[in-house]
Design an enzyme around this catalytic site. Structure first.
Site, PDB file in Angstrom:
ATOM      1  N   GLU A  55     -11.050  -0.902  -3.842  1.00  0.00           N
ATOM      2  CA  GLU A  55     -10.458  -0.354  -2.693  1.00  0.00           C
ATOM      3  C   GLU A  55      -9.152   0.403  -3.256  1.00  0.00           C
ATOM      4  O   GLU A  55      -8.926   0.271  -4.467  1.00  0.00           O
ATOM      5  CB  GLU A  55      -9.920  -1.198  -1.822  1.00  0.00           C
ATOM      6  CG  GLU A  55      -8.762  -2.232  -2.218  1.00  0.00           C
ATOM      7  CD  GLU A  55      -8.489  -3.301  -1.213  1.00  0.00           C
ATOM      8  OE1 GLU A  55      -9.276  -3.571  -0.016  1.00  0.00           O
ATOM      9  OE2 GLU A  55      -7.574  -4.056  -1.458  1.00  0.00           O
ATOM     10  N   ASP A  94       0.929  -1.252   0.178  1.00  0.00           N
ATOM     11  CA  ASP A  94      -0.054   0.112   0.067  1.00  0.00           C
ATOM     12  C   ASP A  94       0.942   1.385   0.068  1.00  0.00           C
ATOM     13  O   ASP A  94       0.861   2.246   0.912  1.00  0.00           O
ATOM     14  CB  ASP A  94      -1.082   0.135   1.217  1.00  0.00           C
ATOM     15  CG  ASP A  94      -1.640  -1.427   1.417  1.00  0.00           C
ATOM     16  OD1 ASP A  94      -1.972  -1.990   0.355  1.00  0.00           O
ATOM     17  OD2 ASP A  94      -1.836  -1.788   2.560  1.00  0.00           O
ATOM     18  N   HIS A 149      -3.016  -1.351  -5.341  1.00  0.00           N
ATOM     19  CA  HIS A 149      -2.850  -0.156  -4.288  1.00  0.00           C
ATOM     20  C   HIS A 149      -1.815   0.811  -4.736  1.00  0.00           C
ATOM     21  O   HIS A 149      -0.860   0.889  -3.898  1.00  0.00           O
ATOM     22  CB  HIS A 149      -2.844  -0.832  -2.893  1.00  0.00           C
ATOM     23  CG  HIS A 149      -3.489   0.141  -1.878  1.00  0.00           C
ATOM     24  ND1 HIS A 149      -4.338  -0.179  -1.031  1.00  0.00           N
ATOM     25  CD2 HIS A 149      -3.136   1.380  -1.424  1.00  0.00           C
ATOM     26  CE1 HIS A 149      -4.441   1.007  -0.156  1.00  0.00           C
ATOM     27  NE2 HIS A 149      -3.775   1.815  -0.508  1.00  0.00           N
ATOM     28  N   ARG A 164       4.959  -7.918  -0.326  1.00  0.00           N
ATOM     29  CA  ARG A 164       4.441  -7.142  -1.186  1.00  0.00           C
ATOM     30  C   ARG A 164       5.288  -6.010  -1.124  1.00  0.00           C
ATOM     31  O   ARG A 164       5.334  -5.086  -0.373  1.00  0.00           O
ATOM     32  CB  ARG A 164       2.955  -6.926  -0.976  1.00  0.00           C
ATOM     33  CG  ARG A 164       2.030  -8.054  -1.282  1.00  0.00           C
ATOM     34  CD  ARG A 164       0.694  -7.440  -0.695  1.00  0.00           C
ATOM     35  NE  ARG A 164       0.451  -7.014   0.543  1.00  0.00           N
ATOM     36  CZ  ARG A 164      -0.706  -6.621   1.302  1.00  0.00           C
ATOM     37  NH1 ARG A 164      -1.682  -6.331   0.450  1.00  0.00           N
ATOM     38  NH2 ARG A 164      -0.547  -6.398   2.472  1.00  0.00           N
TER      39      ARG A 164
END
Length: 333
Positions: A198, A16, A262, A313
């Protein structure tokens, strides 16, 4: 240094990712740390120097109650002469009770000065729907003299669809208008394992405003879609927006980039727009017990099977390209 290195990370193990380039010439980076227990900020003069930049823990989770679990997706913004961080958090006793919260820096140095809690993001006075359920991934942007807050929220419990909502802001901590549903998972690529929209991010070009968003579960099926509207349109009117029929960024098996999404937008050292996104370099996520809170009493097998606790990630960078109409598109090189 070129920023077109989509196969290499700019910050390892930070999902993110959010990057803000300030007027001082520095890039300020934050993102979800694998342990989901604090907010960390780093800065550097170039995008690729962020990898080895010193990190500063500016806030830690509470031990219980609100803001005590799942500290997710922080964003750092400079609004009205002050630094703010927007993030989502839940509670040890209710780990899916995600809500958006706000921090404010008391000085002009976000790495060294004190940060204070402003509490949960507030809905408009006549809005009884915003932030009452699973809410996260808030971002802030301005358009035509108005400031907007865009976020994801599920309605109807943990397993309901996650939609994106948009509202005008009254202040950095409160909305001015009732929520407007920007997008809900309509297509098959938004409904893999979970129905999800999202992670919104905003970029403008040639009189248009574009909002990227992420869809589906957080594994290799995670991908990005795109909303677009005219800058002069009423952004709180459904008829102002058009949604991409297909993902604009998705897993590339040949290049071993899995679950890209994201993202945030900024510009590189040459002033060209870039997208900072996260992805794994392997397909099947495996939970790492080392990053799971001690309060999590699940079995080892359950933790290993939980992709949320796979720490790999990585934050990556990609130059944003535009087609002949001015619409952004995203390619791995």
């Amino acid at each position: 240094m070129s920023t077109n290195k989509t196969n290499s990370s700019i910050v390892d193990q930070r999902a993110d990712p959010f990057v803000y380039k300030h007027t001082d010439g520095y890039y300020y980076f934050t993102g979800s740390v694998p342990t989901f227990d604090r907010i960390e900020i780093r800065r550097a003069k170039t995008i690729h120097e962020l990898q080895n930049a010193k990190t500063f823990d500016v806030w830690h989770k509470h031990n219980f109650g609100p803001m005590s679990r799942h500290i997710w997706a922080p964003e750092i913004h400079y609004l009205d002469g002050k630094w703010y961080v927007y993030f989502a958090a839940s509670e040890e006793d209710d780990i899916w009770k995600l809500r958006p919260y706000v921090l404010e820096c008391k000085g002009q140095d976000p790495l060294a000065d004190e940060w204070i809690e402003l509490g949960q993001m507030q809905a408009a006075d006549d809005d009884d729907k915003s932030f009452i359920d699973f809410s996260l991934d808030g971002t802030v942007f301005e358009n035509k003299g108005k400031r907007y807050f865009c976020w994801a929220e599920k309605t109807g419990g943990q397993f309901a669809a996650s939609n994106l909502y948009l509202a005008e802001m009254e202040s950095p901590i409160k909305l001015k208008t009732v929520q407007f549903m920007l997008t809900t998972p309509d297509y098959d690529w938004e409904r893999i394992d979970f129905w999800v929209n999202e992670g919104p991010a905003v970029i403008k070009n040639k009189g248009k405003i574009y909002i990227t968003f992420s869809a589906s579960a957080t594994g290799a099926c995670y991908c990005m879609g795109l909303m677009e509207a005219d800058e002069d349109a009423d952004l709180l009117d459904r008829n102002s927006w058009k949604k991409s029929r297909y993902p604009v960024l998705e897993t590339n098996y040949d290049k071993k980039i899995f679950g890209p999404g994201h993202n945030s937008f900024t510009v590189n050292e040459e002033g060209k727009p870039i997208s900072i996104y996260h992805a794994r370099d392997y397909e099947n996520a495996v939970g790492d017990p080392a990053v799971v809170p001690e309060s999590d009493k699940r079995s080892l097998e359950e933790i290993i099977a939980d992709p949320l606790y796979d720490p790999n990630r990585h934050a990556r960078v990609m130059e944003v390209q535009f087609d002949e109409t001015g619409k952004p598109f995203f390619e791995f090189y």
